[in-house]
Design a protein around this motif. Structure first.
Motif, PDB file in Angstrom:
ATOM      1  N   GLN A 118      30.985   1.247  59.911  1.00  0.00           N
ATOM      2  CA  GLN A 118      30.700   2.667  60.013  1.00  0.00           C
ATOM      3  C   GLN A 118      30.892   3.119  61.454  1.00  0.00           C
ATOM      4  O   GLN A 118      30.381   2.480  62.384  1.00  0.00           O
ATOM      5  N   LEU A 119      31.625   4.203  61.612  1.00  0.00           N
ATOM      6  CA  LEU A 119      31.858   4.796  62.925  1.00  0.00           C
ATOM      7  C   LEU A 119      30.767   5.845  63.153  1.00  0.00           C
ATOM      8  O   LEU A 119      30.705   6.860  62.461  1.00  0.00           O
ATOM      9  N   LEU A 120      29.885   5.586  64.109  1.00  0.00           N
ATOM     10  CA  LEU A 120      28.737   6.462  64.346  1.00  0.00           C
ATOM     11  C   LEU A 120      29.115   7.557  65.334  1.00  0.00           C
ATOM     12  O   LEU A 120      29.683   7.284  66.394  1.00  0.00           O
ATOM     13  N   HIS A 121      28.801   8.795  64.975  1.00  0.00           N
ATOM     14  CA  HIS A 121      29.163   9.914  65.838  1.00  0.00           C
ATOM     15  C   HIS A 121      28.220  11.076  65.598  1.00  0.00           C
ATOM     16  O   HIS A 121      27.493  11.136  64.591  1.00  0.00           O
ATOM     17  N   HIS A 122      28.233  12.016  66.536  1.00  0.00           N
ATOM     18  CA  HIS A 122      27.394  13.214  66.426  1.00  0.00           C
ATOM     19  C   HIS A 122      28.195  14.329  65.796  1.00  0.00           C
ATOM     20  O   HIS A 122      29.308  14.642  66.237  1.00  0.00           O
ATOM     21  N   GLY A 123      27.637  14.933  64.754  1.00  0.00           N
ATOM     22  CA  GLY A 123      28.284  16.069  64.135  1.00  0.00           C
ATOM     23  C   GLY A 123      28.019  17.337  64.920  1.00  0.00           C
ATOM     24  O   GLY A 123      26.871  17.667  65.221  1.00  0.00           O
ATOM     25  N   ASP A 124      29.103  18.031  65.296  1.00  0.00           N
ATOM     26  CA  ASP A 124      28.995  19.246  66.085  1.00  0.00           C
ATOM     27  C   ASP A 124      29.314  20.435  65.187  1.00  0.00           C
ATOM     28  O   ASP A 124      30.438  20.598  64.712  1.00  0.00           O
ATOM     29  N   ALA A 125      28.322  21.272  64.940  1.00  0.00           N
ATOM     30  CA  ALA A 125      28.502  22.402  64.033  1.00  0.00           C
ATOM     31  C   ALA A 125      29.413  23.486  64.599  1.00  0.00           C
ATOM     32  O   ALA A 125      29.762  24.435  63.892  1.00  0.00           O
ATOM     33  N   SER A 126      29.833  23.361  65.857  1.00  0.00           N
ATOM     34  CA  SER A 126      30.666  24.390  66.470  1.00  0.00           C
ATOM     35  C   SER A 126      32.088  24.378  65.928  1.00  0.00           C
ATOM     36  O   SER A 126      32.815  25.355  66.073  1.00  0.00           O
TER      37      SER A 126
ATOM     38  N   THR B 122      39.637  14.539  59.340  1.00  0.00           N
ATOM     39  CA  THR B 122      38.776  15.549  59.930  1.00  0.00           C
ATOM     40  C   THR B 122      37.325  15.157  59.713  1.00  0.00           C
ATOM     41  O   THR B 122      36.916  14.868  58.573  1.00  0.00           O
ATOM     42  N   LEU B 123      36.561  15.113  60.799  1.00  0.00           N
ATOM     43  CA  LEU B 123      35.158  14.728  60.708  1.00  0.00           C
ATOM     44  C   LEU B 123      34.319  15.869  60.149  1.00  0.00           C
ATOM     45  O   LEU B 123      34.678  17.041  60.260  1.00  0.00           O
ATOM     46  N   THR B 124      33.207  15.533  59.559  1.00  0.00           N
ATOM     47  CA  THR B 124      32.286  16.524  59.026  1.00  0.00           C
ATOM     48  C   THR B 124      31.757  17.437  60.122  1.00  0.00           C
ATOM     49  O   THR B 124      31.619  17.016  61.277  1.00  0.00           O
ATOM     50  N   THR B 125      31.492  18.665  59.760  1.00  0.00           N
ATOM     51  CA  THR B 125      30.912  19.601  60.726  1.00  0.00           C
ATOM     52  C   THR B 125      29.398  19.666  60.587  1.00  0.00           C
ATOM     53  O   THR B 125      28.750  20.511  61.212  1.00  0.00           O
ATOM     54  N   GLN B 126      28.808  18.797  59.780  1.00  0.00           N
ATOM     55  CA  GLN B 126      27.357  18.780  59.622  1.00  0.00           C
ATOM     56  C   GLN B 126      26.717  18.347  60.935  1.00  0.00           C
ATOM     57  O   GLN B 126      27.008  17.279  61.460  1.00  0.00           O
ATOM     58  N   ALA B 127      25.814  19.157  61.452  1.00  0.00           N
ATOM     59  CA  ALA B 127      25.173  18.850  62.721  1.00  0.00           C
ATOM     60  C   ALA B 127      24.232  17.665  62.566  1.00  0.00           C
ATOM     61  O   ALA B 127      23.574  17.498  61.540  1.00  0.00           O
ATOM     62  N   GLY B 128      24.186  16.808  63.612  1.00  0.00           N
ATOM     63  CA  GLY B 128      23.277  15.676  63.594  1.00  0.00           C
ATOM     64  C   GLY B 128      23.992  14.353  63.527  1.00  0.00           C
ATOM     65  O   GLY B 128      25.216  14.264  63.690  1.00  0.00           O
ATOM     66  N   PRO B 129      23.251  13.278  63.273  1.00  0.00           N
ATOM     67  CA  PRO B 129      23.851  11.938  63.234  1.00  0.00           C
ATOM     68  C   PRO B 129      24.732  11.773  61.996  1.00  0.00           C
ATOM     69  O   PRO B 129      24.343  12.146  60.884  1.00  0.00           O
ATOM     70  N   ASN B 130      25.905  11.207  62.209  1.00  0.00           N
ATOM     71  CA  ASN B 130      26.853  11.001  61.109  1.00  0.00           C
ATOM     72  C   ASN B 130      27.456   9.610  61.206  1.00  0.00           C
ATOM     73  O   ASN B 130      27.567   9.035  62.297  1.00  0.00           O
TER      74      ASN B 130
END
Length: 469
Positions: free
Chosen positions: A180-188, A206-214
């Motif tokens: 799993q590639l851990l990244h921060h979701g940026d809602a911007s 394209t990564l999810t735009t859900q804010a928070g830990p992803n």
């Protein structure tokens, strides 16, 4: 993701351009370890106030014995732990005659500190190209608001930034088909990446735009050796990699599990500043049996160090740790002894001045000695002042204070405490360890040699009565 496993496995980092020019600096004055007489004088002068001021932190304590195999261990700390010499020796001792290998030791996280000097992680090699910024929760607000499992982040500043990792084990074997590639979701806005494994064709996503830990799940056809991540568009905050837990039965799984979350320069303030709900989200599947918390050297190096402030920070940090890991057995490791190097020129000049003064005194007593024109005695030159003896123990005393505070607060939060300094022999022992053969102290008199870290690990094991399962 498709990979054939047929391409060459070696990760080759792009060659970097020439480093920007720097202003020429005057060469540093050569230094040396103070001589034994100065150290003994410093200890003699400090012994009385030290004895009155401090009590010796206890080094021993009983770890809970109910689980002696399949231990899950986590270590948070600074450069003393980041180099992994200490933890490697623990694993050698705990793994038994077979020693640490893929069959005896497993790990779950690769934190975002990979590729930084002094950090050993579960990667054979790391390549970074383009513009990246390293952010740590103890020092950066954005990293504290969105902490990775190691409370570190690697932030791509512009499109084109690339991160490549060789994920093979110490024996050069590829073992993982899932991660799993851990990244921060940026809602911007969305971020687009191009990912390839083993140097094969990139896959754009394209990564999810859900804010928070992803966590972006990746799977491959065969065990992957290298992973490359290229930022095409948007903001990307890399927080690490999570490897899958073994699916084998507990009876055949690796008997030890270690996750090392340590970074040079780190302080326990990361546990104060981090968003706890965000941090805890990475650790929902498997609790740790034992956590080692090894900070203090960088706090003691701060010229503004204050006991009351440090006590308050540590108290808050341990309270937060307990919120995330309420049942985990924990041990605080306070820093080792620290020495101070002195300028060689001071010693040489002092010796030269002393000899000159002795010669002048002898000439003054000799009636045949030459006198000056006005027949007056020549006043002996005063030798230049040397480093005050008390300064040689400046950091030793601070580290002793830190050890005492850690011992007191550990008990209040249900943890144990162990002092590296006391294990070395107490205040002033850095100078003794530096003169051992082979040396156990690094030349900076702050860190240890590989042999020194192994010795500390052995003493830790002995103090807590830990043996191989």
């Amino acid at each position: 993701m498709a990979n054939s496993g047929a391409r060459p496995l070696e990760l080759v980092c792009p060659r970097k351009g020439p480093a920007p020019g720097r202003l020429a600096m005057a060469p540093a004055e050569p230094t040396e370890i103070p001589d034994d007489a100065d150290i003994e004088q410093a200890l003699k002068e400090a012994r009385e106030p030290l004895d009155a001021r401090l009590t010796t932190p206890p080094r021993t304590g009983a770890l809970r014995p109910e689980k002696t195999s399949h231990l899950h261990i986590a270590i948070w700390g600074d450069s003393h732990m980041a180099a992994a010499f200490f933890s490697d020796q623990l694993l050698r001792q705990l793994a038994g005659p077979a020693g640490p290998n893929a069959n005896t030791v497993s790990s779950r996280f690769v934190h975002a500190g990979v590729g930084h000097g002094g950090v050993r992680a579960l990667v054979q090699k790391t390549c970074l190209t383009g513009e990246w910024a390293r952010e740590m929760a103890y020092a950066h607000g954005d990293a504290a608001a969105a902490p990775g499992p190691g409370m570190t982040s690697l932030v791509a500043k512009k499109p084109g930034a690339m991160l490549a990792l060789d994920l093979r084990d110490a024996q050069g074997l590829a073992r993982h088909t899932r991660l799993q590639l851990l990244h921060h979701g940026d809602a911007s806005g969305p971020a687009r990446l191009a990912i390839s494994v083993d140097g094969e064709v990139e896959t754009q996503l394209t990564l999810t735009t859900q804010a928070g830990p992803n966590a972006l799940a990746l799977s491959t056809d065969v065990a992957l050796s290298t992973l490359q991540i290229r930022v095409l568009e948007g903001s990307f905050r890399f927080q690490g990699i999570k490897l899958p837990e073994s699916a084998t039965p507990a009876s055949t799984a690796a008997p030890l599990h270690l996750d090392l979350f340590a970074y040079p320069g780190a302080t326990v303030a990361g546990w104060v500043r981090s968003d706890l709900a965000y941090l805890a989200s990475w650790f929902t599947d498997q609790p740790y049996d034992l956590a080692l918390i090894a900070f203090g050297t960088n706090e003691g190096n701060d010229p503004r160090f204050n006991e009351a402030t440090y006590r308050d920070t540590l108290n808050k940090a341990l309270g937060n740790f307990r919120q995330v890991f309420p049942q985990t057995q924990c041990v605080l490791l306070s820093p080792g002894d620290r020495g101070i190097r002195v300028a060689k020129s001071k010693t040489a000049k002092a010796n030269k001045a002393t000899k000159g003064n002795q010669k002048q005194a002898a000439n003054k007593q000799d009636p045949k000695a030459k006198s000056s024109k006005n027949n007056t005695a020549v006043k002996p030159k005063t030798s230049p002042p040397s480093t005050p003896a008390a300064n040689l123990l400046k950091y030793s005393r601070i580290h002793a204070q830190i050890g005492q505070i850690q011992t007191e607060l550990a008990a209040q939060h249900g943890c144990l405490a162990w002092s590296m300094q006391e294990a070395m022999g107490g205040v002033g022992s850095a100078y003794t360890w530096a003169r051992k053969n082979p040396p156990l102290m690094a030349p900076d008199l702050i860190h240890f040699t590989a042999a020194g870290y192994r010795e500390l690990a052995n003493r830790f094991m002995a103090d807590f009565g830990l043996t191989a399962p």
